[in-house]
Every structure is written in C-alpha cells, then in structure tokens.
Design an enzyme around this catalytic site. Structure first.
Site, mmCIF file in Angstrom:
data_model
loop_
_atom_site.group_PDB
_atom_site.id
_atom_site.type_symbol
_atom_site.label_atom_id
_atom_site.label_comp_id
_atom_site.label_asym_id
_atom_site.label_seq_id
_atom_site.Cartn_x
_atom_site.Cartn_y
_atom_site.Cartn_z
ATOM 1 C CG HIS A 13 1.516 -9.436 3.614
ATOM 2 N ND1 HIS A 13 0.226 -9.904 3.618
ATOM 3 C CD2 HIS A 13 1.461 -8.178 3.119
ATOM 4 C CE1 HIS A 13 -0.581 -8.953 3.160
ATOM 5 N NE2 HIS A 13 0.147 -7.900 2.851
ATOM 6 C CB CYS A 43 -9.753 -4.841 2.385
ATOM 7 S SG CYS A 43 -9.469 -4.653 0.639
ATOM 8 C CB THR A 79 -0.933 -0.003 1.232
ATOM 9 O OG1 THR A 79 -1.750 -1.174 1.170
ATOM 10 C CG2 THR A 79 -1.809 1.236 1.279
HETATM 11 N N1 PLP Z 1 -1.660 -4.388 -4.339
HETATM 12 C C1 PLP Z 1 -2.183 -5.596 -4.522
HETATM 13 C C2 PLP Z 1 -2.418 -6.097 -5.913
HETATM 14 C C3 PLP Z 1 -2.512 -6.393 -3.421
HETATM 15 O O1 PLP Z 1 -3.042 -7.598 -3.604
HETATM 16 C C4 PLP Z 1 -2.274 -5.866 -2.126
HETATM 17 C C5 PLP Z 1 -2.675 -6.646 -0.927
HETATM 18 O O2 PLP Z 1 -3.686 -7.332 -0.920
HETATM 19 C C6 PLP Z 1 -1.708 -4.605 -1.996
HETATM 20 C C7 PLP Z 1 -1.423 -3.886 -3.129
HETATM 21 C C8 PLP Z 1 -1.417 -4.011 -0.658
HETATM 22 O O3 PLP Z 1 -0.263 -4.574 -0.091
HETATM 23 P P1 PLP Z 1 -0.028 -4.503 1.497
HETATM 24 O O4 PLP Z 1 -1.007 -5.458 2.108
HETATM 25 O O5 PLP Z 1 1.399 -4.947 1.673
HETATM 26 O O6 PLP Z 1 -0.241 -3.100 1.922
#
Ligand code: PLP
Length: 388
Positions: free
Chosen positions: A197, A322, A72
């Site tokens: 992760h 989410c 993110t």
């Molecule tokens: N981008 C994609 C395509 C994702 O699947 C995710 C997480 O589900 C993210 C961004 C966000 O990553 P993070 O959970 O490390 O913030």
C-alpha cells in the site's frame, strides 16, 4: 470541495492499472493457488508472475520473494525469524514501530538489543555499527528510508560491514521501494521488507526478500505455502496488485515519473521555505527519497496545522500515521536531536504518483496562510525572535 492528498507515506491510492489487473481475481479467477485443477493453475500462474515482477523490482530471484500480509509482517518475519535466545541484535532508534516493537519484544524475551543513534540529519554512523558488533551478534536491522523524514541510510556501507562480520542484515525498505532503485545484491542484505500500500497496490499485502540459503523460522504454521516460509492461502488479488505496482514502479524509474515527483517535492519545499519564516527541513543535508518533505514551523503545533489544512482540503500528517493523535513528539525527530517543541511543530508532506503540479500549487497557497493564522493565535509567537 477540492481535496488534495499529500500523505502518501501513510498509504497510497491503488492506481487504475493495478485495480484493473486485480479485478479478475475477485471474480472469474477465484481459484485457490494450491489447487491442481484449472482454477488453481490460473491463480498459481498469476501469483508466480507477480513474484517475478517483485523480484525484478528488487533485483533478486523470484524464489527469494515471500509474500506476506504487509510491511509489518515482513519486518516481524525477519526479526523473529532469525533472533534466538542468546543472540544479540542491532537496530536503530528511528525504526518504524514494526521493527522497534519487534525488537522491544525480543529484548523482553532476553535477547540483547543495541539501538544505534542517528545524527542531526537522521543518519546512522557506520562506525557505530562496527563498534556495536559482538561475537553473538546475529542480526542487524536498519531501515532503508525513514517514513517520517524520507532520510536514506547508507545501506550499502552497512551491508558491507555486516558481510565482513558474517552477520545477517535486514533492511525495512517499505518507504524506499518504488522511490529509489533497490538492488539487494548491491546492498548485500539478506532480508528486505516492502509493503503494497506504499507503492499504489492495496493494503494488506507485502513481501520479504529472503536471500537464498537464509533460513527464517516461520511465524505462521499451516500448509507449505511460500516454500514453508509463510503458511496460509495466498491473497491472490493483493499479490497480483503488488506485482502490477512493482512493474509500474520499475517503469517509473525509466519514464521520468520519479524525476517529475522529485521536482514537485523540491518546488513545494522551496516555496514553503521562501514564504514562511521560522521553518526548516528535518533531515536537511542527508540523502532523501524524492517524495517526502518533513518541515518544522516554529511557534505552531503540528496537529493544529494538520487540522487547519484538512479543513481547507489538504491532507498531510505529523509523520507516523499510527502515532497521530499521540501527545508524545515523534521518536524519529527527537532521536535526531530536534527540540520537543520543534518535533511537535513538524509536519510531513508526501507525494504519490497521482499528484500533479496543481496539487502542489494548492499546498503552496494554503500552507503559508494557515501557518500565519495559527501563529497569530500563539502567545509565544514573536516575529522579531524569528527574524533575528
Ligand atoms: N515500515 C515502514 C518504514 C513503514 O512506513 C510502514 C508503514 O507505515 C511499515 C513498515 C508497516 O507496513 P504495513 O502498513 O504494510 O504493515
């Protein structure tokens, strides 16, 4: 009770080798990587080794890797770091919320945003990108692989269009990393996000590739960490874990691990489609990452199937972690033109390195029976309607 986890696109377990690599940095190697004494030098060296490993995974120089708190933050740094008032940015309708909501926020601040549609397979048409370019287009941000369907975008073609137009290209490769080889030079991107992760490193660490010569405005102000691109004392254990996971990912392409995962995913998909009528793959016909299978099962609610499977020990998901629990059908599946009832009847199976053939067998035994039970309860279910 036996529990099988097939929700690795939500998060993956930290691999034992990764945990082992991290362990000293929670204990005796505790130094601040900015300190000049022995303790600092020790952790600085570990951070720089991890940077080399991530660079190796992405095919870039270590200095082009900026460590962040996750996918993110990497997505936010790429979008907010480049787009300025008066700019136009281009994205797609199927992005993860980390990009989608960043762009929404930029639009509220007066930056023009164009969202490109996808076809029934979930693919952006490069010609749509060509047509959407404007003289003030600053940035194109289109994901590498989708988190819900695993569909892979033609990133190299999109990258070429951006290069010709002299527009920055960012791709969210959070779901592509460690599943398909990534060479940033071949993609021709200026920015690329990954997350720890999703590749068997811990939660709360990620990285943004920033091509040499690309200036991103930092989101955090403080010390001059990460060459002044991301202030804040480094998360040394997390970064070490990400580095180790990157090394294991590179090995996985060579030692047959990824091919084995693809074979398991394919056998899961084939067996479910063979044994359940009224089921199809979302994203069929498009290139997909080797661990993901998103299927719809007519006449059921995806949420109900997930709960029923969870009660039997199988963890899967409706897609974006989410949005689980949300009433709205997936924005990705509806953007692909799926009917809302089919979008709601869809579930995602996603494999990780820890999954075995026995795990897949477990799912193959459970899913058809659970779907059949839920359909028996469905007033809409009509066997003839499916087979005709
Ligand atoms: N981008 C994609 C395509 C994702 O699947 C995710 C997480 O589900 C993210 C961004 C966000 O990553 P993070 O959970 O490390 O913030």
């Amino acid at each position: 009770m036996r529990r099988v986890y097939l929700d690795n696109n939500a998060t993956t377990p930290v691999l034992p080798e990764v945990l082992e690599a991290m362990r000293p940095y929670f204990g005796e190697r505790f130094g601040n990587a900015s300190s000049i004494h022995h303790h600092g030098q020790e952790t600085r060296a570990a951070v720089e080794r991890a940077r080399e490993s991530v660079a190796d995974l992405l095919g870039c120089r270590p200095a082009e890797v900026v460590f962040t708190s996750g996918g993110t933050e990497a997505d936010n740094l790429a979008t907010f770091g480049l787009a300025k008032s008066g700019d136009h940015i281009i994205t797609s309708t199927i992005e993860h919320h980390a990009v989608l909501n960043s762009c929404k926020h930029l639009a509220e601040k007066g930056i023009e945003v164009t969202s490109l549609p996808v076809d029934g397979r979930g693919l952006v048409d490069p010609d749509d990108l060509r047509r959407a370019l404007r003289p003030n287009t600053k940035l194109v941000t289109i994901m590498f692989a989708n988190n819900e369907t695993g569909v892979i975008q033609p990133v190299e073609e999109l990258g070429k269009i951006c290069a010709v137009a002299e527009v920055y290209f960012h791709t969210d490769a959070v779901q592509a990393a460690a599943k398909v080889p990534i060479r940033v030079k071949e993609i021709g991107c200026d920015l690329l996000s990954i997350s720890g992760h999703k590749i068997h490193a811990p939660q709360g660490v990620g990285a943004l590739y920033v091509r040499k010569g690309t200036t991103v405005e930092p989101m955090l102000y403080g010390g001059s960490h990460e060459r002044s691109r991301r202030a804040g004392t480094e998360n040394v254990p997390g970064i070490v874990g990400l580095g180790k996971a990157a090394e294991l990912a590179v090995q996985g392409f060579k030692n047959g691990e990824i091919a084995r995962m693809a074979a398991l995913r394919d056998s899961l998909e084939r067996a479910i489609l063979k044994n359940v009528e009224g089921a199809e793959v979302n994203g069929e016909g498009a290139p997909r990452v080797p661990n993901t299978s998103n299927l719809y099962f007519d006449y059921i609610e995806g949420e109900a199937l997930i709960i029923s499977l969870d009660l039997k020990g199988l963890a899967v998901s409706t897609g974006a972690a989410c949005s689980s629990g949300a009433i709205e059908p997936s924005h990705v599946l509806t953007a692909m033109g799926l009917r809302p009832d089919r979008a709601r009847a869809s579930i995602r199976f996603s494999l990780g390195k820890q999954n075995t053939a026995e795990d897949v067998e477990f799912a193959i035994e459970l899913v058809p029976a659970s779907v059949a039970r839920l359909r028996e309860l469905s007033p809409l279910y009509n066997k003839e309607a499916i087979s005709s």
